[in-house]
Design a protein around this motif. Structure first.
Motif, PDB file in Angstrom:
ATOM      1  N   ASP A   1      41.614  -7.419  -0.382  1.00 24.80           N
ATOM      2  CA  ASP A   1      42.888  -6.771  -0.738  1.00 24.80           C
ATOM      3  C   ASP A   1      42.667  -5.392  -1.347  1.00 24.80           C
ATOM      4  OD1 ASP A   1      44.428  -8.866   0.199  1.00 24.80           O
ATOM      5  OD2 ASP A   1      44.642  -9.809  -1.766  1.00 24.80           O
ATOM      6  N   LYS A   2      41.671  -5.297  -2.227  1.00 17.81           N
ATOM      7  CA  LYS A   2      41.398  -4.002  -2.860  1.00 17.81           C
ATOM      8  C   LYS A   2      40.855  -3.009  -1.832  1.00 17.81           C
ATOM      9  CE  LYS A   2      39.896  -2.305  -7.215  1.00 17.81           C
ATOM     10  NZ  LYS A   2      39.366  -2.681  -8.506  1.00 17.81           N
ATOM     11  N   LEU A   3      39.979  -3.479  -0.949  1.00 20.72           N
ATOM     12  CA  LEU A   3      39.460  -2.610   0.112  1.00 20.72           C
ATOM     13  C   LEU A   3      40.596  -2.121   1.001  1.00 20.72           C
ATOM     14  CD1 LEU A   3      36.268  -4.620   1.013  1.00 20.72           C
ATOM     15  CD2 LEU A   3      36.321  -2.328   0.014  1.00 20.72           C
ATOM     16  N   ARG A   4      41.511  -3.005   1.328  1.00 23.04           N
ATOM     17  CA  ARG A   4      42.659  -2.641   2.157  1.00 23.04           C
ATOM     18  C   ARG A   4      43.509  -1.581   1.442  1.00 23.04           C
ATOM     19  NH1 ARG A   4      44.396  -7.381   2.680  1.00 23.04           N
ATOM     20  NH2 ARG A   4      43.175  -7.861   4.525  1.00 23.04           N
ATOM     21  N   SER A   5      43.749  -1.775   0.149  1.00 23.76           N
ATOM     22  CA  SER A   5      44.537  -0.802  -0.616  1.00 23.76           C
ATOM     23  C   SER A   5      43.866   0.564  -0.640  1.00 23.76           C
ATOM     24  CB  SER A   5      44.734  -1.296  -2.051  1.00 23.76           C
ATOM     25  OG  SER A   5      45.557  -2.423  -2.085  1.00 23.76           O
ATOM     26  N   ILE A   6      42.558   0.573  -0.826  1.00 21.66           N
ATOM     27  CA  ILE A   6      41.827   1.843  -0.872  1.00 21.66           C
ATOM     28  C   ILE A   6      41.854   2.534   0.480  1.00 21.66           C
ATOM     29  CG2 ILE A   6      39.545   2.898  -1.179  1.00 21.66           C
ATOM     30  CD1 ILE A   6      39.063   0.754  -3.392  1.00 21.66           C
ATOM     31  N   THR A   7      41.620   1.793   1.568  1.00 18.27           N
ATOM     32  CA  THR A   7      41.627   2.429   2.884  1.00 18.27           C
ATOM     33  C   THR A   7      43.015   2.942   3.239  1.00 18.27           C
ATOM     34  OG1 THR A   7      41.872   0.299   4.015  1.00 18.27           O
ATOM     35  CG2 THR A   7      39.633   1.172   3.777  1.00 18.27           C
ATOM     36  N   GLN A   8      44.069   2.221   2.836  1.00 14.96           N
ATOM     37  CA  GLN A   8      45.432   2.700   3.068  1.00 14.96           C
ATOM     38  C   GLN A   8      45.688   3.985   2.278  1.00 14.96           C
ATOM     39  OE1 GLN A   8      47.745  -0.741   2.080  1.00 14.96           O
ATOM     40  NE2 GLN A   8      47.649  -1.560   4.143  1.00 14.96           N
ATOM     41  N   TYR A   9      45.258   3.998   1.045  1.00 17.05           N
ATOM     42  CA  TYR A   9      45.402   5.187   0.197  1.00 17.05           C
ATOM     43  C   TYR A   9      44.691   6.392   0.839  1.00 17.05           C
ATOM     44  CZ  TYR A   9      44.273   8.328  -3.692  1.00 17.05           C
ATOM     45  OH  TYR A   9      44.092   9.429  -4.478  1.00 17.05           O
ATOM     46  N   LEU A  10      43.466   6.186   1.286  1.00 17.34           N
ATOM     47  CA  LEU A  10      42.711   7.272   1.908  1.00 17.34           C
ATOM     48  C   LEU A  10      43.358   7.721   3.210  1.00 17.34           C
ATOM     49  CD1 LEU A  10      39.064   6.033   1.217  1.00 17.34           C
ATOM     50  CD2 LEU A  10      40.275   7.923   0.094  1.00 17.34           C
ATOM     51  N   ARG A  11      43.912   6.781   3.955  1.00 12.56           N
ATOM     52  CA  ARG A  11      44.591   7.123   5.204  1.00 12.56           C
ATOM     53  C   ARG A  11      45.811   7.999   4.920  1.00 12.56           C
ATOM     54  NH1 ARG A  11      44.230   8.044  10.537  1.00 12.56           N
ATOM     55  NH2 ARG A  11      46.104   7.415  11.601  1.00 12.56           N
ATOM     56  N   LEU A  12      46.590   7.621   3.922  1.00  6.07           N
ATOM     57  CA  LEU A  12      47.774   8.415   3.572  1.00  6.07           C
ATOM     58  C   LEU A  12      47.405   9.802   3.080  1.00  6.07           C
ATOM     59  CD1 LEU A  12      49.993   5.708   1.850  1.00  6.07           C
ATOM     60  CD2 LEU A  12      50.453   6.872   4.012  1.00  6.07           C
ATOM     61  N   ASN A  13      46.226   9.922   2.485  1.00  7.66           N
ATOM     62  CA  ASN A  13      45.751  11.221   2.014  1.00  7.66           C
ATOM     63  C   ASN A  13      45.076  12.024   3.121  1.00  7.66           C
ATOM     64  OD1 ASN A  13      46.589  11.511  -0.614  1.00  7.66           O
ATOM     65  ND2 ASN A  13      44.819  10.472  -1.468  1.00  7.66           N
ATOM     66  N   GLY A  14      45.012  11.477   4.319  1.00  7.19           N
ATOM     67  CA  GLY A  14      44.407  12.189   5.443  1.00  7.19           C
ATOM     68  C   GLY A  14      42.891  12.249   5.373  1.00  7.19           C
ATOM     69  N   GLU A  15      42.278  11.280   4.713  1.00  7.64           N
ATOM     70  CA  GLU A  15      40.834  11.287   4.527  1.00  7.64           C
ATOM     71  C   GLU A  15      40.082  10.333   5.453  1.00  7.64           C
ATOM     72  OE1 GLU A  15      39.428  11.321   0.420  1.00  7.64           O
ATOM     73  OE2 GLU A  15      41.525  11.461  -0.200  1.00  7.64           O
ATOM     74  N   THR A  16      40.782   9.740   6.401  1.00  6.49           N
ATOM     75  CA  THR A  16      40.124   8.809   7.309  1.00  6.49           C
ATOM     76  C   THR A  16      40.589   9.025   8.729  1.00  6.49           C
ATOM     77  OG1 THR A  16      41.828   7.108   7.060  1.00  6.49           O
ATOM     78  CG2 THR A  16      39.969   7.008   5.534  1.00  6.49           C
ATOM     79  N   ASP A  17      39.796   8.513   9.626  1.00  8.24           N
ATOM     80  CA  ASP A  17      40.142   8.480  11.036  1.00  8.24           C
ATOM     81  C   ASP A  17      39.894   7.051  11.487  1.00  8.24           C
ATOM     82  OD1 ASP A  17      40.787   9.205  13.628  1.00  8.24           O
ATOM     83  OD2 ASP A  17      38.779   9.928  14.084  1.00  8.24           O
ATOM     84  N   VAL A  18      40.916   6.406  12.005  1.00  4.35           N
ATOM     85  CA  VAL A  18      40.785   5.036  12.460  1.00  4.35           C
ATOM     86  C   VAL A  18      41.029   5.019  13.958  1.00  4.35           C
ATOM     87  CG1 VAL A  18      41.677   2.689  12.263  1.00  4.35           C
ATOM     88  CG2 VAL A  18      41.569   4.157  10.246  1.00  4.35           C
ATOM     89  N   GLY A  19      40.078   4.448  14.678  1.00  4.31           N
ATOM     90  CA  GLY A  19      40.205   4.334  16.119  1.00  4.31           C
ATOM     91  C   GLY A  19      39.897   2.925  16.564  1.00  4.31           C
ATOM     92  N   ALA A  20      39.859   2.742  17.863  1.00  4.72           N
ATOM     93  CA  ALA A  20      39.612   1.419  18.421  1.00  4.72           C
ATOM     94  C   ALA A  20      38.236   0.887  18.050  1.00  4.72           C
ATOM     95  CB  ALA A  20      39.765   1.470  19.938  1.00  4.72           C
ATOM     96  N   THR A  21      37.318   1.778  17.719  1.00  3.09           N
ATOM     97  CA  THR A  21      35.958   1.325  17.426  1.00  3.09           C
ATOM     98  C   THR A  21      35.673   1.182  15.942  1.00  3.09           C
ATOM     99  OG1 THR A  21      35.125   3.591  17.485  1.00  3.09           O
ATOM    100  CG2 THR A  21      35.043   2.336  19.540  1.00  3.09           C
TER     101      THR A  21
END
Length: 97
Positions: A65-85
């Motif tokens: 849950d905490k990992l999910r929250s952090i990755t969502q936070y980073l995604r909203l901040n434009g700090e990640t790229d998520v793709g099919a791989t």
């Protein structure tokens, strides 16, 4: 931790318009985010398999849950790229990796 947690968290927000300066999620500190960023950078900036996710989980000790929250936070901040791989951190030391 399955890298799928990171991947699914990113896909869940793929249609959202993140803005820099998002507030931290409940139960997540700036130190938690920094530790996560460092762990992902040490793992090569990308998580595309359980083998790559395991060191991040071990280093942080965070729940899914905490990992999910952090990755969502980073995604909203434009700090990640998520793709099919998988998931890729695109900020800090990973910006040019």
């Amino acid at each position: 931790m399955k890298y799928a947690v990171l991947l699914l968290a990113g896909f869940a927000l793929a249609g959202c318009d993140g803005q820099n300066g998002q507030t931290l999620p409940d139960g997540v500190t700036a130190a938690d985010v920094a530790l996560f960023r460092a762990a992902v950078a040490d793992a090569g900036c990308s998580i595309t398999s359980d083998a790559q996710a395991a060191p991040v989980e071990a280093r942080t000790g965070f729940s899914e849950d905490k990992l999910r929250s952090i990755t969502q936070y980073l995604r909203l901040n434009g700090e990640t790229d998520v793709g099919a791989t998988g998931f890729r951190l695109t900020s800090g030391t990973c910006a040019n990796a």
